[in-house]
Design a protein around this motif. Structure first.
Motif, PDB file in Angstrom:
ATOM      1  N   VAL A 185      12.969  -7.197  -2.853  1.00  0.00           N
ATOM      2  CA  VAL A 185      11.781  -7.978  -3.220  1.00  0.00           C
ATOM      3  C   VAL A 185      11.953  -9.396  -2.697  1.00  0.00           C
ATOM      4  CG1 VAL A 185      10.374  -8.862  -5.119  1.00  0.00           C
ATOM      5  CG2 VAL A 185      11.336  -6.553  -5.244  1.00  0.00           C
TER       6      VAL A 185
ATOM      7  N   ALA B 157      15.651 -12.461  -0.418  1.00  0.00           N
ATOM      8  CA  ALA B 157      15.594 -11.276  -1.269  1.00  0.00           C
ATOM      9  C   ALA B 157      16.902 -11.124  -2.038  1.00  0.00           C
ATOM     10  CB  ALA B 157      15.312 -10.040  -0.430  1.00  0.00           C
TER      11      ALA B 157
ATOM     12  N   ALA C  81      10.988  -0.800  -4.845  1.00  0.00           N
ATOM     13  CA  ALA C  81      10.944  -1.459  -6.151  1.00  0.00           C
ATOM     14  C   ALA C  81       9.905  -0.753  -7.018  1.00  0.00           C
ATOM     15  CB  ALA C  81      10.603  -2.926  -5.991  1.00  0.00           C
TER      16      ALA C  81
ATOM     17  N   GLU D 109       8.958  -1.107  -0.911  1.00  0.00           N
ATOM     18  CA  GLU D 109      10.280  -1.726  -0.781  1.00  0.00           C
ATOM     19  C   GLU D 109      11.269  -1.126  -1.766  1.00  0.00           C
ATOM     20  OE1 GLU D 109      11.005  -3.774   1.569  1.00  0.00           O
ATOM     21  OE2 GLU D 109       8.958  -3.993   2.311  1.00  0.00           O
TER      22      GLU D 109
ATOM     23  N   LEU E 198       5.188  -3.290  -3.561  1.00  0.00           N
ATOM     24  CA  LEU E 198       6.529  -3.259  -4.137  1.00  0.00           C
ATOM     25  C   LEU E 198       7.161  -1.876  -4.041  1.00  0.00           C
ATOM     26  CD1 LEU E 198       5.879  -5.468  -7.309  1.00  0.00           C
ATOM     27  CD2 LEU E 198       7.193  -6.108  -5.282  1.00  0.00           C
TER      28      LEU E 198
ATOM     29  N   ALA F 295      16.423 -10.079 -10.882  1.00  0.00           N
ATOM     30  CA  ALA F 295      15.710  -8.900 -11.334  1.00  0.00           C
ATOM     31  C   ALA F 295      16.335  -8.406 -12.650  1.00  0.00           C
ATOM     32  CB  ALA F 295      15.766  -7.830 -10.253  1.00  0.00           C
TER      33      ALA F 295
ATOM     34  N   GLU G  39      11.261  -3.988 -11.190  1.00  0.00           N
ATOM     35  CA  GLU G  39      12.661  -3.636 -11.004  1.00  0.00           C
ATOM     36  C   GLU G  39      12.962  -3.621  -9.498  1.00  0.00           C
ATOM     37  OE1 GLU G  39      14.877  -3.191 -13.264  1.00  0.00           O
ATOM     38  OE2 GLU G  39      13.751  -2.904 -15.135  1.00  0.00           O
ATOM     39  N   ASP G  40      14.124  -4.196  -9.137  1.00  0.00           N
ATOM     40  CA  ASP G  40      14.497  -4.299  -7.717  1.00  0.00           C
ATOM     41  C   ASP G  40      15.952  -3.831  -7.536  1.00  0.00           C
ATOM     42  OD1 ASP G  40      14.513  -4.894  -5.012  1.00  0.00           O
ATOM     43  OD2 ASP G  40      14.833  -7.035  -5.335  1.00  0.00           O
TER      44      ASP G  40
END
Length: 273
Positions: A163, A200, A244, A242, A239, A212, A157-158
């Protein structure tokens, strides 16, 4: 009757005897028809009238004659061998031995040929089976056939759009190093020449845009794949830095049905040809 009617015989008394009429001459016999006689002869001979006793006698005579003929022939053959010289008998035995040896050699040759054909058939069937198995394996690696088996799912998940493409590429490389045999990302089959691109929040896989959450379906040994993603400083921790999230779920049967078209190489050729 008066004396005038019956004159007396001179020198004797009394009347003469009455006159005896002369009998007519016998009629000549009618000539016989020769053709009628032949017909009666043929009628007597044909059809033949054979009795049962005559048939039995004829059969016995036939059997007796046949037995005598066989006995005479057998005696002739035996007498020919008995009268042969020792050198001739040795030569006949040698010819029989040679013929027997030739027949044994021919039998052995045919047996060897049969075994060779059976082995060739078995080898051809085994080669075909191995070829099909190799084709299936290469098809899985090349992404040209569907695959299923145990593995994991990785869902990234972002929410902040942080990401990047190299992070997803790192995840693919870690999975391959851990023994992943087939990978699919958001409906795109990952193969040897797969690449990630874009900025991204606007990523692409092999030129196809993906968004995403990024869903990885991976076939391999779950006990090896999950730890490879959770190692310190690995994919999951990178991740999370970031903002995420990465969730790993094991499964007994992962189905990967995204396919890639088989591409014919332009220059490379098999060295076995």
């Amino acid at each position: 009757m008066t004396d005038e009617e019956h004159p007396r015989i001179p020198g004797r008394g009394g009347a003469l005897p009455p006159e005896i009429p002369t009998p007519p001459p016998p009629a000549a016999p009618a000539p016989k028809d020769q053709s009628d006689g032949r017909r009666r002869l043929l009628a007597g001979l044909w059809p033949p009238r054979v009795t049962r006793a005559q048939l039995v006698v004829a059969l016995l005579l036939f059997v007796l004659g046949l037995g005598l003929a066989i006995q005479v022939r057998s005696n002739s053959d035996n007498s020919a061998l008995r009268g042969a010289r020792q050198e001739d008998l040795v030569r006949i035995l040698d010819e029989l031995d040679n013929r027997t040896q030739r027949l044994e050699d021919e039998k052995q040759r045919l047996d060897d040929q049969r075994k060779e054909l059976e082995n060739s058939s078995d080898q051809a069937e085994e080669a075909r089976r191995q070829t099909l198995e190799k084709e299936r394996q290469l098809g899985v690696l090349a992404g040209t056939v569907a695959a299923h088996g145990p593995g994991i799912t990785l869902t990234v998940e972002d929410p902040t759009g942080a990401v990047k493409a190299d992070m997803l590429l790192d995840a693919v490389q870690e999975l391959r190093a851990a023994g992943a045999e087939a990978i699919e990302v958001n409906g795109v089959r990952v193969v040897a020449n797969t690449y990630f691109s874009g900025d991204a929040g606007a990523l692409s896989v092999d030129g196809r845009k993906i968004a995403a959450p990024y869903a990885f379906k991976v076939i391999g040994k779950p006990e090896d794949l999950e730890p490879a993603l959770n190692i310190p400083g690995g994919v999951v921790q990178t991740l999370e830095k970031e903002q995420a999230t990465a969730e790993v779920t094991r499964s007994d049967d992962i189905v990967i049905d995204a396919l890639r078209p088989a591409k014919q190489p332009d220059y490379a050729r098999s060295s076995s040809q």
